[in-house]
Design a protein around this motif. Structure first.
Motif, PDB file in Angstrom:
ATOM      1  N   ASP A   1       5.456  12.360  -0.434  1.00  0.00           N
ATOM      2  CA  ASP A   1       4.217  11.587  -0.449  1.00  0.00           C
ATOM      3  C   ASP A   1       3.538  11.927  -1.769  1.00  0.00           C
ATOM      4  OD1 ASP A   1       1.622  10.685  -0.275  1.00  0.00           O
ATOM      5  OD2 ASP A   1       1.421  11.091   1.867  1.00  0.00           O
TER       6      ASP A   1
ATOM      7  N   SER B   1       0.855  -1.198   0.000  1.00  0.00           N
ATOM      8  CA  SER B   1       0.000   0.000   0.000  1.00  0.00           C
ATOM      9  C   SER B   1       0.889   1.245   0.000  1.00  0.00           C
ATOM     10  CB  SER B   1      -0.884   0.022   1.253  1.00  0.00           C
ATOM     11  OG  SER B   1      -0.066   0.136   2.398  1.00  0.00           O
ATOM     12  N   GLY B   2       0.246   2.397  -0.135  1.00  0.00           N
ATOM     13  CA  GLY B   2       0.984   3.661  -0.012  1.00  0.00           C
ATOM     14  C   GLY B   2       1.456   3.877   1.419  1.00  0.00           C
ATOM     15  N   THR B   3       0.619   3.492   2.368  1.00  0.00           N
ATOM     16  CA  THR B   3       0.993   3.624   3.783  1.00  0.00           C
ATOM     17  C   THR B   3       2.264   2.836   4.067  1.00  0.00           C
ATOM     18  OG1 THR B   3      -1.341   3.839   4.373  1.00  0.00           O
ATOM     19  CG2 THR B   3       0.162   3.244   6.147  1.00  0.00           C
TER      20      THR B   3
ATOM     21  N   CYS C   1       1.380   9.960  -3.181  1.00  0.00           N
ATOM     22  CA  CYS C   1       0.305   8.957  -3.227  1.00  0.00           C
ATOM     23  C   CYS C   1      -0.905   9.412  -4.024  1.00  0.00           C
ATOM     24  CB  CYS C   1      -0.099   8.561  -1.808  1.00  0.00           C
ATOM     25  SG  CYS C   1       1.125   7.508  -1.015  1.00  0.00           S
ATOM     26  N   GLN C   2      -0.952  10.714  -4.383  1.00  0.00           N
ATOM     27  CA  GLN C   2      -2.046  11.200  -5.246  1.00  0.00           C
ATOM     28  C   GLN C   2      -1.479  11.836  -6.522  1.00  0.00           C
ATOM     29  OE1 GLN C   2      -4.668  13.856  -3.055  1.00  0.00           O
ATOM     30  NE2 GLN C   2      -5.078  12.352  -1.459  1.00  0.00           N
TER      31      GLN C   2
ATOM     32  N   SER D   1       0.570   5.434  -4.000  1.00  0.00           N
ATOM     33  CA  SER D   1      -0.510   4.515  -3.606  1.00  0.00           C
ATOM     34  C   SER D   1      -1.234   4.028  -4.849  1.00  0.00           C
ATOM     35  CB  SER D   1      -1.516   5.241  -2.707  1.00  0.00           C
ATOM     36  OG  SER D   1      -2.710   4.479  -2.584  1.00  0.00           O
TER      37      SER D   1
ATOM     38  N   LYS E   1      -7.395   5.315  -6.891  1.00  0.00           N
ATOM     39  CA  LYS E   1      -6.258   6.031  -7.450  1.00  0.00           C
ATOM     40  C   LYS E   1      -6.190   5.896  -8.978  1.00  0.00           C
ATOM     41  CE  LYS E   1      -5.483   7.387  -3.413  1.00  0.00           C
ATOM     42  NZ  LYS E   1      -4.689   6.770  -2.432  1.00  0.00           N
TER      43      LYS E   1
ATOM     44  N   ALA F   1      -3.414   9.189   6.282  1.00  0.00           N
ATOM     45  CA  ALA F   1      -2.314   8.215   6.263  1.00  0.00           C
ATOM     46  C   ALA F   1      -0.966   8.903   6.460  1.00  0.00           C
ATOM     47  CB  ALA F   1      -2.307   7.436   4.948  1.00  0.00           C
ATOM     48  N   THR F   2      -0.823  10.138   5.968  1.00  0.00           N
ATOM     49  CA  THR F   2       0.461  10.840   6.128  1.00  0.00           C
ATOM     50  C   THR F   2       0.735  11.097   7.608  1.00  0.00           C
ATOM     51  OG1 THR F   2      -0.154  11.999   4.087  1.00  0.00           O
ATOM     52  CG2 THR F   2       1.884  12.680   5.138  1.00  0.00           C
TER      53      THR F   2
ATOM     54  N   THR G   1      -3.725  16.926   4.206  1.00  0.00           N
ATOM     55  CA  THR G   1      -3.396  15.673   3.526  1.00  0.00           C
ATOM     56  C   THR G   1      -4.331  14.568   3.991  1.00  0.00           C
ATOM     57  OG1 THR G   1      -1.635  14.061   3.077  1.00  0.00           O
ATOM     58  CG2 THR G   1      -1.665  15.028   5.280  1.00  0.00           C
ATOM     59  N   PHE G   2      -4.297  13.450   3.288  1.00  0.00           N
ATOM     60  CA  PHE G   2      -5.040  12.278   3.758  1.00  0.00           C
ATOM     61  C   PHE G   2      -4.399  11.795   5.060  1.00  0.00           C
ATOM     62  CE2 PHE G   2      -5.781   7.584   3.648  1.00  0.00           C
ATOM     63  CZ  PHE G   2      -7.115   7.670   3.963  1.00  0.00           C
TER      64      PHE G   2
HETATM   65  C1  LIG Z   1      -1.751  11.649   0.367  1.00  0.00           C
HETATM   66  C2  LIG Z   1      -1.834  10.188   0.701  1.00  0.00           C
HETATM   67  N1  LIG Z   1      -0.850   9.624   1.439  1.00  0.00           N
HETATM   68  C3  LIG Z   1      -0.871   8.331   1.740  1.00  0.00           C
HETATM   69  C4  LIG Z   1      -1.894   7.501   1.334  1.00  0.00           C
HETATM   70  C5  LIG Z   1      -1.875   6.081   1.754  1.00  0.00           C
HETATM   71  O1  LIG Z   1      -2.028   5.192   0.704  1.00  0.00           O
HETATM   72  P1  LIG Z   1      -2.755   3.777   0.908  1.00  0.00           P
HETATM   73  O2  LIG Z   1      -4.212   4.036   1.069  1.00  0.00           O
HETATM   74  O3  LIG Z   1      -2.433   3.033  -0.339  1.00  0.00           O
HETATM   75  O4  LIG Z   1      -2.165   3.149   2.114  1.00  0.00           O
HETATM   76  C6  LIG Z   1      -2.924   8.027   0.557  1.00  0.00           C
HETATM   77  C7  LIG Z   1      -4.012   7.171   0.099  1.00  0.00           C
HETATM   78  O5  LIG Z   1      -5.140   7.510  -0.021  1.00  0.00           O
HETATM   79  C8  LIG Z   1      -2.907   9.410   0.247  1.00  0.00           C
HETATM   80  O6  LIG Z   1      -3.880   9.957  -0.475  1.00  0.00           O
END
Ligand SMILES: Cc1ncc(COP(=O)(O)O)c(C=O)c1O
Length: 438
Positions: free
Chosen positions: A193, A95-97, A195-196, A217, A222, A124-125, A121-122
């Motif tokens: 990051d 995953s991105g995380t 991820c987007q 991600s 996505k 997860a960051t 940010t989302f």
């Molecule tokens: C800015 C950002 N960072 C990190 C992530 C984490 O990615 P993932 O959902 O694949 O773990 C996302 C996912 O939505 C994201 O949008």
């Protein structure tokens, strides 16, 4: 490309309504009040499946080699993604995380360190920083660009600061020239990051390749989706070997030599073979989709930029392409008879343009206090530091943005200019009816 004429702009300045396309025919009672919707057609759904990939997936299923260990598909994807990004190496992750967690660990960002990060940010960051037992020190957001404000970074740096973690949020590039210059001056690492931000570009180079490591991600929503999945990209072989080793339980890999079966700490963050097959199929459409979103976004900006109270996002001049995971603008209610944003969002949705208000001020959410009150954080940071951290937890520009932002999904941009006209017409219709909105 149809843009507002000089006359139309003058009309806006004088408070009159500019002549936008064939709006007058569509204007009238708001759909939310029972009128005709501007947009009656549906928007594209996402993700879009390519049937030609089904045979390749079936063959992985039948082979029984579903894990990358012993398989070839994940490595094949890594090679292709590295090439697409213009970078030496790619490591696919679950995953991105997990990509961000691996990158933080491998670069030695350790318990008790501090990292500068954007509050916008989302979640997860925030989570990857907290999970690494590191203090996320937020630098306020620039509401014009929706990105971390480089002018607010240096004041947050102290002797514990180890890295800057810029997020190319919504797929719009953060100011990497400024961020890298600040990092260099203070001897800090930079992890993007991204991820987007697949295929977004800064001075012609892909976002995610402009720093020590970049993370992506591939979650279902996505632009390069596989249900779940992620990747780290980088140019340093030794660092990338360590990423591989760490994501594979700490087993030896490349320059991570076999001193024992497990020469280093590790974790399982591996991607599965099926995911890689889906990604290789989805990759085929990525360039064309990115260009379509980019062109439609620019056209949409040209159409809405003169509507009073609608402030399109700004891109830095060094941006050669943005990915537009979301298309954002700001809504200034004082131009809409003081109607709260929620009313505008409901009215726009009713006109057939799905939209949302985006992120809230998450740094005020429970997770921050929960972390600061935890045993670990109280062992790692002094009472004085945590007190000052709490006192500094105010980001007025970010809060303002969270109240004013309007987001349109990337799906809406995967269409044509006449579909963008529908969006602009719907917004203008709401503006025309602003006296009935509040
Ligand atoms: C800015 C950002 N960072 C990190 C992530 C984490 O990615 P993932 O959902 O694949 O773990 C996302 C996912 O939505 C994201 O949008």
């Amino acid at each position: 490309m149809a843009t507002a004429s000089a006359g139309a702009v003058a009309a806006v300045a004088s408070g009159a309504i500019p002549a936008y396309g064939n709006l007058s025919k569509k204007a009238g009672k708001l759909a939310i009040h029972g009128g005709q919707r501007v947009r009656t057609k549906s928007w594209p759904s996402w993700p879009i499946w390519d049937k030609s990939a089904e045979e390749a997936i079936l063959s992985v299923v039948r082979s029984g080699i579903w894990c990358r260990l012993g398989g070839t598909k994940v490595s094949e994807f890594e090679e292709k993604y590295a090439e697409l990004m213009g970078v030496k190496r790619c490591l696919a992750t679950a995953s991105g995380t997990t990509a961000l967690l691996v990158a933080m660990h491998v670069l030695g960002i350790d318990a008790g360190d501090e990292v500068i990060v954007s509050p916008y940010t989302f979640i997860a960051t925030y989570n990857v920083v907290f999970l690494s037992k590191v203090l996320p020190v937020f630098a306020d957001t620039d509401p014009e660009t929706f990105q971390i404000n480089p002018d607010k970074i240096e004041e947050r740096i102290n002797e514990r600061t180890k890295a800057i973690l810029p997020v190319h949020i919504l797929g719009l590039p953060a100011n990497m020239d400024r961020i890298n210059a600040i990092a260099k001056k203070h001897n800090l690492l930079v992890i993007e990051d991204a991820c987007q931000a697949w295929m977004a570009e800064w001075r012609g180079k892909k976002c995610g390749t402009l720093s020590d490591l970049g993370c992506f991600s591939f979650q279902n929503s996505k632009h390069l989706p596989a249900g779940e999945g992620g990747a780290i990209v980088g140019n340093d072989d030794e660092i990338m070997d360590r990423c591989y080793s760490f994501h594979n339980c700490g087993r030896p890999y490349g320059s991570v030599k076999r001193t024992s079966s497990y020469p280093t700490r590790g974790s399982n963050r591996r991607m599965q073979e099926f995911q890689a097959v889906i990604l290789m199929s989805q990759m085929k459409r990525l360039e064309k989709d990115t260009q379509t979103r980019w062109e439609n976004a620019q056209y949409l900006t040209s159409k809405i930029k003169d509507i009073p109270g609608i402030i399109p996002h700004k891109l830095y001049p060094q941006v050669t392409r943005a990915a537009y995971h979301l298309y954002p603008f700001r809504y200034k209610k004082e131009h809409f008879n003081n109607a709260p944003r929620q009313k505008f969002l409901a009215a726009l949705s009713a006109e057939g343009v799905p939209c949302s208000g985006g992120y809230g001020p998450q740094y005020k959410d429970g997770l921050v206090e929960e972390a600061l009150n935890s045993k670990g954080y109280n062992r790692l940071f002094s009472k004085r530091r945590l007190k000052r951290y709490r006192q500094e937890l105010h980001y007025p520009d970010n809060d303002e943005l969270c109240e004013e932002a309007v987001w349109l999904s990337q799906r809406l941009l995967l269409t044509t200019k006449s579909d963008m006209d529908d969006i602009a017409d719907a917004i203008l219709k709401i503006y025309e009816n602003r006296d009935k909105l509040a």
